[in-house]
Scaffold this active site. Structure first.
Site, PDB file in Angstrom:
ATOM      1  N   ASP A  37      80.512 -24.556 -36.224  1.00  0.00           N
ATOM      2  CA  ASP A  37      79.320 -24.264 -37.199  1.00  0.00           C
ATOM      3  C   ASP A  37      79.088 -25.547 -37.958  1.00  0.00           C
ATOM      4  O   ASP A  37      79.921 -26.325 -38.219  1.00  0.00           O
ATOM      5  CB  ASP A  37      79.230 -23.202 -38.204  1.00  0.00           C
ATOM      6  CG  ASP A  37      77.951 -22.715 -38.809  1.00  0.00           C
ATOM      7  OD1 ASP A  37      77.043 -23.066 -38.148  1.00  0.00           O
ATOM      8  OD2 ASP A  37      78.084 -22.209 -39.920  1.00  0.00           O
ATOM      9  N   HIS A  54      74.421 -32.042 -33.275  1.00  0.00           N
ATOM     10  CA  HIS A  54      74.615 -31.329 -31.960  1.00  0.00           C
ATOM     11  C   HIS A  54      75.457 -32.339 -30.930  1.00  0.00           C
ATOM     12  O   HIS A  54      76.305 -32.063 -30.418  1.00  0.00           O
ATOM     13  CB  HIS A  54      73.555 -30.598 -31.214  1.00  0.00           C
ATOM     14  CG  HIS A  54      72.782 -29.376 -32.240  1.00  0.00           C
ATOM     15  ND1 HIS A  54      73.533 -28.492 -32.928  1.00  0.00           N
ATOM     16  CD2 HIS A  54      71.446 -29.342 -32.426  1.00  0.00           C
ATOM     17  CE1 HIS A  54      72.716 -27.787 -33.287  1.00  0.00           C
ATOM     18  NE2 HIS A  54      71.617 -28.097 -33.157  1.00  0.00           N
ATOM     19  N   LEU A 148      94.363 -25.358 -19.082  1.00  0.00           N
ATOM     20  CA  LEU A 148      93.635 -24.626 -20.133  1.00  0.00           C
ATOM     21  C   LEU A 148      92.255 -24.105 -19.524  1.00  0.00           C
ATOM     22  O   LEU A 148      91.723 -24.631 -18.809  1.00  0.00           O
ATOM     23  CB  LEU A 148      93.243 -25.740 -21.125  1.00  0.00           C
ATOM     24  CG  LEU A 148      92.216 -25.274 -22.106  1.00  0.00           C
ATOM     25  CD1 LEU A 148      92.876 -24.402 -23.258  1.00  0.00           C
ATOM     26  CD2 LEU A 148      91.654 -26.459 -22.863  1.00  0.00           C
TER      27      LEU A 148
HETATM   28  C1  IPE Z   1      77.208 -19.144 -35.325  1.00  0.00           C
HETATM   29  O1  IPE Z   1      76.565 -20.174 -35.991  1.00  0.00           O
HETATM   30  C2  IPE Z   1      76.869 -19.392 -33.870  1.00  0.00           C
HETATM   31  C3  IPE Z   1      77.323 -20.542 -33.218  1.00  0.00           C
HETATM   32  C4  IPE Z   1      78.261 -21.522 -33.829  1.00  0.00           C
HETATM   33  C5  IPE Z   1      76.883 -20.928 -32.019  1.00  0.00           C
HETATM   34  P1  IPE Z   1      75.221 -19.982 -36.773  1.00  0.00           P
HETATM   35  O2  IPE Z   1      74.735 -21.144 -37.454  1.00  0.00           O
HETATM   36  O3  IPE Z   1      74.153 -19.457 -35.709  1.00  0.00           O
HETATM   37  O4  IPE Z   1      75.525 -18.802 -37.637  1.00  0.00           O
HETATM   38  P2  IPE Z   1      74.893 -18.398 -39.066  1.00  0.00           P
HETATM   39  O5  IPE Z   1      73.301 -18.145 -39.014  1.00  0.00           O
HETATM   40  O6  IPE Z   1      75.439 -19.348 -40.126  1.00  0.00           O
HETATM   41  O7  IPE Z   1      75.726 -16.971 -39.523  1.00  0.00           O
HETATM   42  C1  IPE Z   2      76.181 -24.786 -35.023  1.00  0.00           C
HETATM   43  O1  IPE Z   2      75.675 -25.769 -35.969  1.00  0.00           O
HETATM   44  C2  IPE Z   2      75.753 -25.030 -33.368  1.00  0.00           C
HETATM   45  C3  IPE Z   2      74.838 -24.001 -33.102  1.00  0.00           C
HETATM   46  C4  IPE Z   2      74.868 -22.870 -33.854  1.00  0.00           C
HETATM   47  C5  IPE Z   2      74.141 -24.416 -31.865  1.00  0.00           C
HETATM   48  P1  IPE Z   2      74.331 -25.297 -36.516  1.00  0.00           P
HETATM   49  O2  IPE Z   2      73.114 -25.632 -35.741  1.00  0.00           O
HETATM   50  O3  IPE Z   2      74.234 -23.873 -36.744  1.00  0.00           O
HETATM   51  O4  IPE Z   2      74.208 -26.186 -37.862  1.00  0.00           O
HETATM   52  P2  IPE Z   2      73.922 -25.612 -39.153  1.00  0.00           P
HETATM   53  O5  IPE Z   2      75.018 -24.407 -39.605  1.00  0.00           O
HETATM   54  O6  IPE Z   2      72.664 -25.281 -39.350  1.00  0.00           O
HETATM   55  O7  IPE Z   2      74.431 -26.831 -40.299  1.00  0.00           O
HETATM   56 MG    MG Z   3      74.981 -22.631 -38.455  1.00  0.00          MG
END
Ligand code: IPE
Ligand code: IPE
Ligand code: MG
Length: 267
Positions: A37, A54, A148
């Site tokens: 995240d 990303h 892995l």
């Molecule tokens: C969790 O992150 C999902 C992934 C890492 C794929 P999100 O950004 O979607 O989760 P929330 O919104 O912080 O709960």
């Molecule tokens: C995690 O990073 C990747 C996905 C959920 C695809 P985020 O896109 O949720 O990034 P933040 O949490 O908004 O910073």
């Molecule tokens: Mg996120």
């Protein structure tokens, strides 16, 4: 130490030493699962668009995958896209899909050369055709690899996984092949998308959020949790080593008593 490398840079002697110390200092988790995240916030904090986060996040995936393979971790599950992530702006979703296709195209041969097996969990049929094709190709290419196992959770949610398992089990009951009183934990585990994979020993979440966000809800019953404030693009192998070090200090009791205490009680 295995000579595995997904990158063009050679593993440094210092890194080899760090890995050796980690292997000698305790148990290496058999299965590590990561909620990757913070890509968007990382990019925005640098004045960039979310998609840039990303992209750099893919470099973390490569580094962490390589380090796990070198350390002898057996299973690495990466939460890459949740069911709820479909609700993001369509430009971000499209960007993520494109990134998935281009990363797979670039990395599939590397994974194969490093004896890594790629699998996925999630509602793959929701993905565009080019993503499915690229994934299928990488999965087929690596299916006999014995190192892995890298499991990408794509369009995944824990509640979806449990719901699908319940549907399958209910069908067995409806067809008269299963008595409801024979349903147990193991049977539920065996009908989840992770049936072939042991439960995670260690779950890591980056970006400092103290939540599970619908990840492996059933499977995490006794996983150790490690939460770091770092955003995913900043989470690299040295941070992984810290997480494993923390794991090695945990006392996993699984609801029982510590061995030492048990001896005292039975004396
Ligand atoms: C969790 O992150 C999902 C992934 C890492 C794929 P999100 O950004 O979607 O989760 P929330 O919104 O912080 O709960
Ligand atoms: C995690 O990073 C990747 C996905 C959920 C695809 P985020 O896109 O949720 O990034 P933040 O949490 O908004 O910073
Ligand atoms: Mg996120």
């Amino acid at each position: 130490m295995k000579e595995l490398s997904l990158t063009k840079t050679k593993q440094t002697d210092l890194d080899k030493k760090r890995q050796k110390t980690l292997i000698e200092s305790g148990v290496i988790p058999e299965h590590i699962a990561i909620i990757m995240d913070g890509n968007g916030r990382w990019a925005q904090s640098k004045g960039n668009i979310r998609l840039f986060g990303h992209k750099v996040g893919v470099d973390s995936v490569r580094d962490i995958t390589e380090a796990c393979a070198q350390l002898g971790v057996q299973y690495l599950t990466l939460y890459a896209f949740s069911t709820e992530n479909w609700g993001r702006p369509s430009a971000e979703v499209r960007g993520l899909m494109r990134l998935l296709v281009s990363s797979l195209r670039k990395e599939a041969d590397n994974l194969h050369r490093n004896n890594i097996r790629l699998v996925t969990i999630g509602q793959m049929d929701r993905f565009p055709d080019d993503c499915i094709e690229e994934l299928d190709e990488a999965i087929r290419l690596t299916e006999n690899n014995t190192g892995l196992q890298l499991c990408l959770a794509l369009s995944y949610s824990g509640r979806w996984d449990i719901t699908e398992a319940v549907k399958k089990i209910a069908t067995h009951v409806q067809e008269g092949r299963l008595a409801p009183n024979l349903i147990n934990d193991q049977m539920i585990s065996d009908h989840l998308s992770t049936a072939e994979i042991p439960d995670p020993d260690l779950i890591i979440r980056t970006s400092g959020e103290y939540r599970i966000s619908n990840f492996l809800l059933w499977q995490l019953a006794y996983s150790e949790l490690y939460i770091t404030k770092l955003y995913w693009p900043d989470f690299r192998r040295n941070e992984l080593y810290e997480a494993i070090q923390s794991f090695q200090k945990r006392d996993r009791r699984f609801g029982k008593v510590r061995k030492k205490n048990k001896d005292e009680i039975t004396q």
